[in-house]
Scaffold this motif. Structure first.
Motif, short mmCIF file in Angstrom:
data_model
loop_
_atom_site.label_atom_id
_atom_site.label_comp_id
_atom_site.label_asym_id
_atom_site.label_seq_id
_atom_site.Cartn_x
_atom_site.Cartn_y
_atom_site.Cartn_z
N HIS A 148 0.80 -1.24 0.00
CA HIS A 148 0.00 0.00 0.00
C HIS A 148 0.83 1.28 0.00
CE1 HIS A 148 0.97 0.18 4.18
NE2 HIS A 148 0.23 -0.87 4.50
N HIS A 180 12.79 -6.82 -0.59
CA HIS A 180 12.15 -5.95 0.39
C HIS A 180 12.43 -6.37 1.84
CE1 HIS A 180 8.66 -3.59 1.91
NE2 HIS A 180 8.53 -4.59 2.75
N TYR A 237 10.64 -9.78 11.82
CA TYR A 237 10.07 -8.85 10.84
C TYR A 237 8.55 -8.99 10.88
CZ TYR A 237 8.78 -7.39 6.05
OH TYR A 237 8.17 -6.83 4.96
N SER A 279 5.16 -7.14 9.90
CA SER A 279 4.48 -6.05 9.20
C SER A 279 3.05 -6.48 8.90
CB SER A 279 5.23 -5.73 7.91
OG SER A 279 5.17 -6.83 7.06
N GLY A 280 2.41 -5.80 7.93
CA GLY A 280 1.06 -6.19 7.58
C GLY A 280 1.05 -7.58 6.97
N ALA A 281 1.74 -7.71 5.84
CA ALA A 281 1.68 -8.97 5.09
C ALA A 281 2.70 -9.99 5.55
CB ALA A 281 1.89 -8.67 3.62
N ASN A 282 3.75 -9.55 6.24
CA ASN A 282 4.85 -10.47 6.56
C ASN A 282 5.04 -10.69 8.06
OD1 ASN A 282 6.23 -11.02 3.88
ND2 ASN A 282 6.12 -8.79 3.88
N GLY A 318 0.35 -8.04 11.35
CA GLY A 318 -0.30 -6.73 11.13
C GLY A 318 -1.66 -6.91 10.47
N ASP A 373 -5.32 -5.90 11.80
CA ASP A 373 -6.21 -5.09 10.96
C ASP A 373 -7.54 -5.81 10.68
OD1 ASP A 373 -4.24 -3.14 10.82
OD2 ASP A 373 -3.41 -3.91 8.95
N GLY A 391 -3.75 -1.61 14.08
CA GLY A 391 -2.73 -1.93 15.08
C GLY A 391 -2.56 -0.87 16.17
N GLU A 418 -3.55 -1.18 20.21
CA GLU A 418 -2.53 -0.97 21.25
C GLU A 418 -3.06 -0.02 22.33
OE1 GLU A 418 1.20 0.76 19.92
OE2 GLU A 418 2.16 0.22 21.81
N GLY A 469 6.14 -2.68 10.28
CA GLY A 469 5.21 -1.69 10.84
C GLY A 469 4.80 -1.98 12.28
N ASN A 475 4.91 -1.11 18.07
CA ASN A 475 4.10 -1.47 19.23
C ASN A 475 4.95 -1.64 20.50
OD1 ASN A 475 2.64 -3.39 21.11
ND2 ASN A 475 1.04 -2.96 19.61
N SER A 519 8.59 0.88 9.08
CA SER A 519 7.48 0.57 8.18
C SER A 519 7.99 0.77 6.75
CB SER A 519 6.26 1.43 8.49
OG SER A 519 6.62 2.77 8.47
N ASP A 520 7.22 0.34 5.77
CA ASP A 520 7.73 0.34 4.40
C ASP A 520 8.16 1.75 3.97
OD1 ASP A 520 7.21 -2.29 4.39
OD2 ASP A 520 5.52 -2.23 3.01
P1 ATP Z 1 4.90 -5.34 4.24
O1 ATP Z 1 4.75 -5.01 2.78
O2 ATP Z 1 6.31 -5.41 4.67
O3 ATP Z 1 4.10 -6.49 4.68
P2 ATP Z 1 3.04 -3.38 5.06
O4 ATP Z 1 2.72 -2.95 3.68
O5 ATP Z 1 2.01 -4.14 5.74
O6 ATP Z 1 4.41 -4.09 5.05
P3 ATP Z 1 4.04 -1.73 7.25
O7 ATP Z 1 4.03 -0.24 7.25
O8 ATP Z 1 5.36 -2.39 7.41
O9 ATP Z 1 3.34 -2.06 5.87
O10 ATP Z 1 3.09 -2.28 8.38
C1 ATP Z 1 1.77 -1.89 8.51
C2 ATP Z 1 1.15 -2.70 9.63
O11 ATP Z 1 1.66 -2.27 10.89
C3 ATP Z 1 -0.37 -2.56 9.71
O12 ATP Z 1 -0.92 -3.84 9.74
C4 ATP Z 1 -0.60 -1.82 11.02
O13 ATP Z 1 -1.80 -2.20 11.68
C5 ATP Z 1 0.62 -2.24 11.82
N1 ATP Z 1 0.95 -1.30 12.91
C6 ATP Z 1 1.33 -0.02 12.80
N2 ATP Z 1 1.52 0.53 14.04
C7 ATP Z 1 1.23 -0.45 14.94
C8 ATP Z 1 1.20 -0.53 16.36
N3 ATP Z 1 1.51 0.50 17.14
N4 ATP Z 1 0.84 -1.70 16.93
C9 ATP Z 1 0.54 -2.78 16.17
N5 ATP Z 1 0.54 -2.77 14.83
C10 ATP Z 1 0.87 -1.62 14.21
#
Ligand code: ATP
Ligand code: FE2
Length: 322
Positions: A11, A109, A130, A132-135, A158, A162, A175, A179, A253, A257, A284-285
Motif C-alpha cells: 500500500h 524488500h 520482521y 508487518s502487515g503482510a509479513n 499486522g 487489521d 494496530g 494498542e 510496521g 508497538n 514501516s515500508d
Molecule cells: P509489508 O509489505 O512489509 O508487509 P506493510 O505494507 O504491511 O508491510 P508496514 O508499514 O510495514 O506495511 O506495516 C503496517 C502494519 O503495521 C499494519 O498492519 C498496522 O496495523 C501495523 N501497525 C502499525 N503501528 C502499529 C502498532 N503501534 N501496533 C501494532 N501494529 C501496528
C-alpha cells in the motif's frame, strides 16, 4: 554517491535518498488507504502509486535539496509483494534510469528491512523479527544467506490485527488503535498457535471476534496482543537458541508497538542478549531502506534483471556484501 530507492510492494509508495554512509537525505511515503472496511485491492493500490509517484519523486528531491543529476544509483523493490504494485516501482526505476543514464538495481524488500536496521542500530548479527502487515518472519544470517527460521503459515501479524479491527469497525490500520485500547484490558483466554517454528494467526482473529459476544473490547484487545506477541517472542527466542546468536532486531510496521517491544526486551534481558527496535520512519515500508540495500549490493558488484519477483523468498538471495 547518492542512491534513490523506490518502495512499492503493497500500500505504500515511497521514495528515499541515502548517501554512502546511510545518512537519510529524504524519505517520502504516500500510502494508499482502502475504503473503510475494505482490505488492499492490488490494482487500486497500483493506481494510487501511479498517481502519486511523480510528486513523491519531486518531494524527495526537494527534501534532500538535490536534483536527478546528483543521483548515482536507482534501487527498486523487486519482491516479494503485489505484482501490480511492484510493476509501478520497476517502471518508475526504468524511467529514472533511462532518462539520466543511471544504473539501477532490484532489491529484496525483507532484506532491506534487516539491513537498514543493522545500519541504524548497534546490532551487528541479529535474529530479526520482521512483523508487518503482510509479513511475519524470523530471519538470521547463516552461511551466506538470510535464512528464515520461522514464519506465519497464513496471514501476517499486522493483517491479523487489521482484520480484527475491521470486524469491530475500527479504521485502517487498526494496530495502533488496538494498542491504545489494550492498555485498559485484562487477560481472557484465546488459542495459542505455534507449530514447530511457524505461527498461525487467522484462527485467533476469528476466536477473538467471537469472544466479543461475552467479553469487553479492551479485554479482547489486550489478550489478542498478549497471545500473538507471546507466540512471536517464543519463536524468536528459539531461533536465538538454535543459532547461538545474542541479538534481536525488531522491524516492520508492527515494531512500533510498545507492548511487543517490551515482551521481546524482557526475553532478551533474561538471556543476556541485545535488543533494538528499528526507528519508526525506517521500520514501516519506506524508500530509504530500499536505497540503502541498493547501495550495499551495488558496491559489492551485484546487478539484477529488470523484472519483478512477487514471490521472491529471503533465502533465495546470495548475500555477498557482509
Ligand atoms: P509489508 O509489505 O512489509 O508487509 P506493510 O505494507 O504491511 O508491510 P508496514 O508499514 O510495514 O506495511 O506495516 C503496517 C502494519 O503495521 C499494519 O498492519 C498496522 O496495523 C501495523 N501497525 C502499525 N503501528 C502499529 C502498532 N503501534 N501496533 C501494532 N501494529 C501496528
Ligand atoms: Fe515491509
Amino acid at each position: 554517491m547518492l542512491c534513490l530507492g523506490i518502495e512499492s510492494t503493497a500500500h505504500s509508495f515511497g521514495i528515499g535518498i541515502v548517501d554512502e554512509k546511510c545518512n537519510v537525505l529524504a524519505n517520502v511515503t504516500d500510502m494508499y488507504k482502502p475504503p473503510e472496511g475494505w482490505g488492499i485491492h492490488p490494482t487500486e493500490a497500483a493506481k494510487h502509486h501511479d498517481e502519486v509517484r511523480q510528486d513523491a519523486i519531486a518531494a524527495a528531491l526537494e527534501e534532500a535539496g538535490k536534483s536527478m543529476d546528483d543521483i548515482g544509483l536507482v534501487a527498486f523493490s523487486q519482491g516479494p509483494g503485489l505484482a501490480p504494485c511492484l510493476h509501478k516501482g520497476l517502471n518508475t526505476a526504468k524511467e529514472l534510469s533511462d532518462s539520466g543514464s543511471i544504473p539501477m538495481i532490484g532489491v529484496n524488500h525483507c532484506i532491506a528491512h534487516i539491513e537498514i536496521g543493522r545500519k541504524t542500530t548497534s546490532l551487528k548479527d541479529p535474529i530479526t523479527l520482521y512483523t508487518s502487515g503482510a509479513n511475519t518472519q524470523v530471519l538470521g544470517f547463516v552461511s551466506g544467506r538470510y535464512r528464515c527460521f520461522g514464519e506465519t503459515m497464513d496471514i501476517g501479524i499486522g493483517n491479523a490485527l487489521d482484520k480484527f479491527g475491521r470486524g469491530v469497525g475500527m479504521g485502517f490500520p487498526a494496530g495502533p488503535r488496538i494498542e491504545q485500547i489494550a492498555k485498559k484490558g485484562k487477560y481472557v483466554e484465546l488459542p495459542y498457535v505455534v507449530k514447530g517454528m511457524d505461527l498461525s494467526f487467522s484462527g485467533i482473529v476469528t476466536a477473538a471476534l467471537n469472544k466479543l459476544k461475552r467479553e469487553k473490547l479492551e479485554d479482547v484487545c489486550f489478550s489478542l496482543q498478549e497471545t500473538t506477541f507471546a507466540m512471536l517472542t517464543e519463536v524468536t527466542e528459539r531461533a536465538l537458541a538454535h543459532t547461538c546468536k545474542d541479538e534481536v532486531l525488531l522491524t516492520g510496521g508492527v515494531a512500533a508497538n510498545k507492548k511487543l517491544q517490551d515482551m521481546l526486551g524482557v526475553m532478551c534481558k533474561e538471556r543476556g542478549a541485545g535488543f533494538a527496535a528499528v526507528e519508526r520512519s525506517l521500520s514501516s515500508d519506506n524508500g530509504a531502506m530500499i536505497a540503502w540495500l541498493g547501495m550495499l549490493m551495488h558496491k559489492a558488484g551485484n546487478s539484477t534483471h529488470d523484472e519483478v519477483l512477487p514471490r521472491q523468498r529471503t533465502d533465495e538471495v546470495d548475500v555477498n556484501w557482509i
